[in-house]
Design an enzyme around this catalytic site. Structure first.
Site, PDB file in Angstrom:
ATOM      1  N   CYS A   1      16.988  16.447  -6.115  1.00 36.52           N
ATOM      2  CA  CYS A   1      18.291  16.141  -5.543  1.00 36.52           C
ATOM      3  C   CYS A   1      18.117  15.149  -4.383  1.00 36.52           C
ATOM      4  CB  CYS A   1      19.355  17.314  -5.336  1.00 36.52           C
ATOM      5  SG  CYS A   1      18.846  17.935  -3.720  1.00 36.52           S
TER       6      CYS A   1
ATOM      7  N   PRO B   1     -12.323  13.672   2.576  1.00 33.00           N
ATOM      8  CA  PRO B   1     -13.008  12.746   1.604  1.00 33.00           C
ATOM      9  C   PRO B   1     -11.979  11.723   1.177  1.00 33.00           C
ATOM     10  CG  PRO B   1     -12.546  14.784   0.711  1.00 33.00           C
ATOM     11  CD  PRO B   1     -12.144  15.048   2.300  1.00 33.00           C
ATOM     12  N   ASP B   2     -12.570  10.669   0.831  1.00 34.02           N
ATOM     13  CA  ASP B   2     -11.853   9.502   0.072  1.00 34.02           C
ATOM     14  C   ASP B   2     -11.618  10.068  -1.286  1.00 34.02           C
ATOM     15  OD1 ASP B   2     -13.939   8.925  -1.027  1.00 34.02           O
ATOM     16  OD2 ASP B   2     -14.401   6.758   0.000  1.00 34.02           O
ATOM     17  N   PHE B   3     -11.049   9.132  -1.965  1.00 34.56           N
ATOM     18  CA  PHE B   3     -10.843   9.764  -3.583  1.00 34.56           C
ATOM     19  C   PHE B   3     -12.068   9.246  -4.490  1.00 34.56           C
ATOM     20  CE2 PHE B   3      -5.875   9.338  -4.293  1.00 34.56           C
ATOM     21  CZ  PHE B   3      -5.661  10.327  -3.319  1.00 34.56           C
ATOM     22  N   ARG B   4     -12.473   8.016  -4.080  1.00 34.43           N
ATOM     23  CA  ARG B   4     -13.288   7.352  -5.219  1.00 34.43           C
ATOM     24  C   ARG B   4     -14.478   7.616  -4.800  1.00 34.43           C
ATOM     25  NH1 ARG B   4      -8.549   4.716  -4.994  1.00 34.43           N
ATOM     26  NH2 ARG B   4      -7.423   5.037  -7.148  1.00 34.43           N
TER      27      ARG B   4
ATOM     28  N   ASP C   1      -2.693  11.570   5.988  1.00 38.85           N
ATOM     29  CA  ASP C   1      -3.167  12.688   6.861  1.00 38.85           C
ATOM     30  C   ASP C   1      -2.693  12.652   8.199  1.00 38.85           C
ATOM     31  OD1 ASP C   1      -4.541  10.450   7.870  1.00 38.85           O
ATOM     32  OD2 ASP C   1      -6.340  10.663   6.907  1.00 38.85           O
TER      33      ASP C   1
ATOM     34  N   ASN D   1      -2.999   6.433   4.036  1.00 40.97           N
ATOM     35  CA  ASN D   1      -3.574   7.785   4.212  1.00 40.97           C
ATOM     36  C   ASN D   1      -2.195   8.626   4.433  1.00 40.97           C
ATOM     37  OD1 ASN D   1      -6.031   6.791   3.846  1.00 40.97           O
ATOM     38  ND2 ASN D   1      -6.673   6.774   6.183  1.00 40.97           N
TER      39      ASN D   1
ATOM     40  N   CYS E   1      20.862  23.593  -6.667  1.00 42.65           N
ATOM     41  CA  CYS E   1      19.601  22.766  -7.103  1.00 42.65           C
ATOM     42  C   CYS E   1      18.543  23.398  -7.577  1.00 42.65           C
ATOM     43  CB  CYS E   1      19.530  21.649  -6.091  1.00 42.65           C
ATOM     44  SG  CYS E   1      18.378  20.743  -6.364  1.00 42.65           S
TER      45      CYS E   1
ATOM     46  N   CYS F   1      13.462  17.423  -1.230  1.00 45.34           N
ATOM     47  CA  CYS F   1      13.717  18.243  -2.812  1.00 45.34           C
ATOM     48  C   CYS F   1      13.347  16.976  -3.743  1.00 45.34           C
ATOM     49  CB  CYS F   1      15.106  18.672  -3.016  1.00 45.34           C
ATOM     50  SG  CYS F   1      15.248  18.890  -4.525  1.00 45.34           S
TER      51      CYS F   1
ATOM     52  N   ASN G   1     -15.707  -2.336   5.634  1.00 48.92           N
ATOM     53  CA  ASN G   1     -15.666  -1.547   4.680  1.00 48.92           C
ATOM     54  C   ASN G   1     -17.120  -1.409   4.069  1.00 48.92           C
ATOM     55  OD1 ASN G   1     -13.780   0.194   3.093  1.00 48.92           O
ATOM     56  ND2 ASN G   1     -14.370  -1.050   1.168  1.00 48.92           N
ATOM     57  N   ARG G   2     -17.442  -0.319   3.563  1.00 52.14           N
ATOM     58  CA  ARG G   2     -19.009  -0.085   2.943  1.00 52.14           C
ATOM     59  C   ARG G   2     -19.012  -1.196   1.940  1.00 52.14           C
ATOM     60  NH1 ARG G   2     -18.864   5.457   1.391  1.00 52.14           N
ATOM     61  NH2 ARG G   2     -19.287   6.199   3.617  1.00 52.14           N
ATOM     62  N   ASP G   3     -18.047  -1.570   1.278  1.00 48.51           N
ATOM     63  CA  ASP G   3     -18.290  -2.429   0.246  1.00 48.51           C
ATOM     64  C   ASP G   3     -17.217  -3.647   0.225  1.00 48.51           C
ATOM     65  OD1 ASP G   3     -18.296   0.234  -1.872  1.00 48.51           O
ATOM     66  OD2 ASP G   3     -16.424  -0.582  -1.038  1.00 48.51           O
TER      67      ASP G   3
ATOM     68  N   THR H   1     -10.561   0.620   2.655  1.00 52.07           N
ATOM     69  CA  THR H   1      -9.900   0.845   1.499  1.00 52.07           C
ATOM     70  C   THR H   1     -10.566   0.143   0.167  1.00 52.07           C
ATOM     71  OG1 THR H   1      -7.792   0.240   0.413  1.00 52.07           O
ATOM     72  CG2 THR H   1      -8.330  -0.764   2.489  1.00 52.07           C
ATOM     73  N   SER H   2     -10.425   0.671  -0.879  1.00 52.00           N
ATOM     74  CA  SER H   2     -10.950  -0.167  -2.052  1.00 52.00           C
ATOM     75  C   SER H   2     -10.112  -1.114  -2.308  1.00 52.00           C
ATOM     76  CB  SER H   2     -11.303   0.881  -3.029  1.00 52.00           C
ATOM     77  OG  SER H   2      -9.848   1.666  -3.453  1.00 52.00           O
TER      78      SER H   2
HETATM   79  P1  CNA Z   1     -10.372   5.017  -1.755  1.00 54.22           P
HETATM   80  O1  CNA Z   1     -10.050   4.231  -3.162  1.00 54.22           O
HETATM   81  O2  CNA Z   1     -11.094   6.215  -2.043  1.00 54.22           O
HETATM   82  O3  CNA Z   1     -11.312   3.892  -1.214  1.00 54.22           O
HETATM   83  C1  CNA Z   1     -12.025   4.172   0.222  1.00 54.22           C
HETATM   84  C2  CNA Z   1     -12.834   2.864   0.394  1.00 54.22           C
HETATM   85  O4  CNA Z   1     -13.304   3.172   1.722  1.00 54.22           O
HETATM   86  C3  CNA Z   1     -13.998   2.538  -0.419  1.00 54.22           C
HETATM   87  O5  CNA Z   1     -14.012   1.144  -0.514  1.00 54.22           O
HETATM   88  C4  CNA Z   1     -15.191   3.261   0.383  1.00 54.22           C
HETATM   89  O6  CNA Z   1     -16.355   2.612  -0.087  1.00 54.22           O
HETATM   90  C5  CNA Z   1     -14.829   3.078   1.704  1.00 54.22           C
HETATM   91  N1  CNA Z   1     -15.474   4.001   2.497  1.00 54.22           N
HETATM   92  C6  CNA Z   1     -15.342   5.391   2.664  1.00 54.22           C
HETATM   93  N2  CNA Z   1     -16.267   5.982   3.574  1.00 54.22           N
HETATM   94  C7  CNA Z   1     -16.396   4.829   4.261  1.00 54.22           C
HETATM   95  C8  CNA Z   1     -17.188   4.734   5.676  1.00 54.22           C
HETATM   96  N3  CNA Z   1     -17.541   5.835   6.223  1.00 54.22           N
HETATM   97  N4  CNA Z   1     -17.577   3.671   6.066  1.00 54.22           N
HETATM   98  C9  CNA Z   1     -17.200   2.463   5.253  1.00 54.22           C
HETATM   99  N5  CNA Z   1     -16.487   2.183   4.251  1.00 54.22           N
HETATM  100  C10 CNA Z   1     -16.442   3.600   3.559  1.00 54.22           C
HETATM  101  O7  CNA Z   1      -9.121   4.825  -1.011  1.00 54.22           O
HETATM  102  P2  CNA Z   1      -7.761   4.237  -0.810  1.00 54.22           P
HETATM  103  O8  CNA Z   1      -7.203   4.246   0.383  1.00 54.22           O
HETATM  104  O9  CNA Z   1      -8.299   2.510  -1.226  1.00 54.22           O
HETATM  105  O10 CNA Z   1      -6.807   4.585  -2.275  1.00 54.22           O
HETATM  106  C11 CNA Z   1      -5.712   4.373  -2.041  1.00 54.22           C
HETATM  107  C12 CNA Z   1      -5.342   6.206  -2.099  1.00 54.22           C
HETATM  108  C13 CNA Z   1      -6.239   7.387  -1.354  1.00 54.22           C
HETATM  109  C14 CNA Z   1      -4.154   6.280  -1.283  1.00 54.22           C
HETATM  110  O11 CNA Z   1      -3.062   6.601  -2.350  1.00 54.22           O
HETATM  111  C15 CNA Z   1      -4.412   7.389  -0.430  1.00 54.22           C
HETATM  112  O12 CNA Z   1      -3.120   8.298  -0.316  1.00 54.22           O
HETATM  113  C16 CNA Z   1      -5.496   8.216  -0.965  1.00 54.22           C
HETATM  114  N6  CNA Z   1      -6.152   8.996  -0.019  1.00 54.22           N
HETATM  115  C17 CNA Z   1      -5.818   9.301   1.189  1.00 54.22           C
HETATM  116  C18 CNA Z   1      -6.463   9.964   2.125  1.00 54.22           C
HETATM  117  C19 CNA Z   1      -6.241  10.603   3.454  1.00 54.22           C
HETATM  118  O13 CNA Z   1      -5.050  10.431   3.657  1.00 54.22           O
HETATM  119  N7  CNA Z   1      -7.164  10.546   4.464  1.00 54.22           N
HETATM  120  C20 CNA Z   1      -7.671  10.799   1.517  1.00 54.22           C
HETATM  121  C21 CNA Z   1      -7.971  10.509   0.068  1.00 54.22           C
HETATM  122  C22 CNA Z   1      -7.263   9.877  -0.574  1.00 54.22           C
END
Ligand code: CNA
Length: 263
Positions: free
Chosen positions: A128, A23-26, A100, A98, A154, A125, A215-217, A191-192
């Site tokens: 240190c 899952p993404d974060f937001r 991952d 990411n 340490c 660590c 991106n979706r938005d 990415t957002s």
């Molecule tokens: P975010 O803020 O969650 O944004 C994700 C963006 O991707 C949003 O604009 C969504 O609308 C868009 N999105 C999600 N799924 C889809 C899809 N299927 N098709 C089109 N658009 C989509 O994530 P960001 O990466 O911008 O934020 C930065 C954070 C999230 C970083 O610090 C990462 O480390 C962190 N993060 C990483 C992972 C990972 O490693 N896979 C997972 C969750 C969060």
């Protein structure tokens, strides 16, 4: 665009990996921040907060166990598009937020990658900063153990080098200051563009360099420049459309099927 470009800069975020099952974060409802109840956190961001980690490392270590590269999640077509851009000799660099490790699993060479928020391929660590063996760190996390530093007296906590809130970004991140000058195309994917300084790269690219958003938005300053192209759709759909327009679709599907035969 990408067919004539020679120095493509790719910026990626959590949206790139949602099709891999992470899952993404937001994103409301499905995002990680909305689904952390099991860890009993005071607030969602605490999972990546160093102060909270010192008080209770277990929530982060449980999440890390789940996210470790190669365990459960596999790269998707979007990661393989980045690899294909590289195999065509056109990838200047891929900057990813990411953690991952799916870009590495898809076969992107480390020198072409900047994992801006760190990853699991190294560990150290938090007190240190002594480097610890990433394999031993992984095994300990899989056994559910909290790892303590063995450097003299340490005894600090050891974690994979994932950047927490308030921690410095890896030195490699600052390569971008040169990369933006060489780029002749920027592709921003999933990415957002809300997290800085990462998000700033999109604006550091000179104004005459074309920028493509998949991106979706609509995010960041996209739409404010003459050479911006915005494709608001699901990432796999956007990646597929781009590959078709470039005449690379068959090659992309072959690459994907060769390395992900079970998907
Ligand atoms: P975010 O803020 O969650 O944004 C994700 C963006 O991707 C949003 O604009 C969504 O609308 C868009 N999105 C999600 N799924 C889809 C899809 N299927 N098709 C089109 N658009 C989509 O994530 P960001 O990466 O911008 O934020 C930065 C954070 C999230 C970083 O610090 C990462 O480390 C962190 N993060 C990483 C992972 C990972 O490693 N896979 C997972 C969750 C969060």
């Amino acid at each position: 665009m990408a067919d004539t470009s020679k120095n493509v800069l790719v910026m990626a975020g959590a949206g790139l990996s949602t099709h891999s099952g992470i899952p993404d974060f937001r994103s409301p409802g499905t995002g990680l921040y909305d689904n952390l109840q099991q860890y009993n956190l005071p607030y969602p961001e605490a999972i990546f907060d160093l102060g909270f980690f010192v008080r209770d490392p277990r929530p982060f270590l449980s999440l890390a166990k789940e996210l470790y590269p190669g365990k459960k999640y596999r790269p998707n077509l979007g990661h393989y598009l980045a690899r294909l851009i590289n195999e065509k000799g056109k990838l200047l660099r891929m900057y990813t937020q990411n953690i991952d490790g799916l870009e590495r699993l898809a076969g992107l060479p480390p020198e072409k990658l900047v994992e801006a928020h760190g990853g699991f391929s190294s560990a150290s660590c938090i007190s240190c900063f002594k480097e610890h063996d990433p394999d031993e760190t992984r095994e300990a996390i899989f056994r559910g153990e909290v790892i303590r530093c063995t450097n003299g007296k340490c005894k600090g906590l050891v974690k994979p080098d994932i950047v927490f809130f308030g921690e410095a970004l890896p030195d490699r991140f600052f390569l971008y200051q040169d990369d933006v000058l060489w780029a002749d195309l920027l592709i921003v994917i999933g990415t957002s563009l809300e997290v800085y300084p990462f998000a700033a790269i999109a604006d550091e690219v000179p104004r005459d360099v074309p920028r493509l958003l998949l991106n979706r938005d609509v995010v960041g300053s996209f739409g404010m420049r003459k050479h911006d192209t915005i494709v608001t759709c699901d990432i796999i759909e956007g990646v597929t459309r781009l590959a078709k327009e470039l005449g690379w679709h068959e090659e992309l599907m072959e690459l994907y099927a060769k390395h992900e035969p079970c998907m």
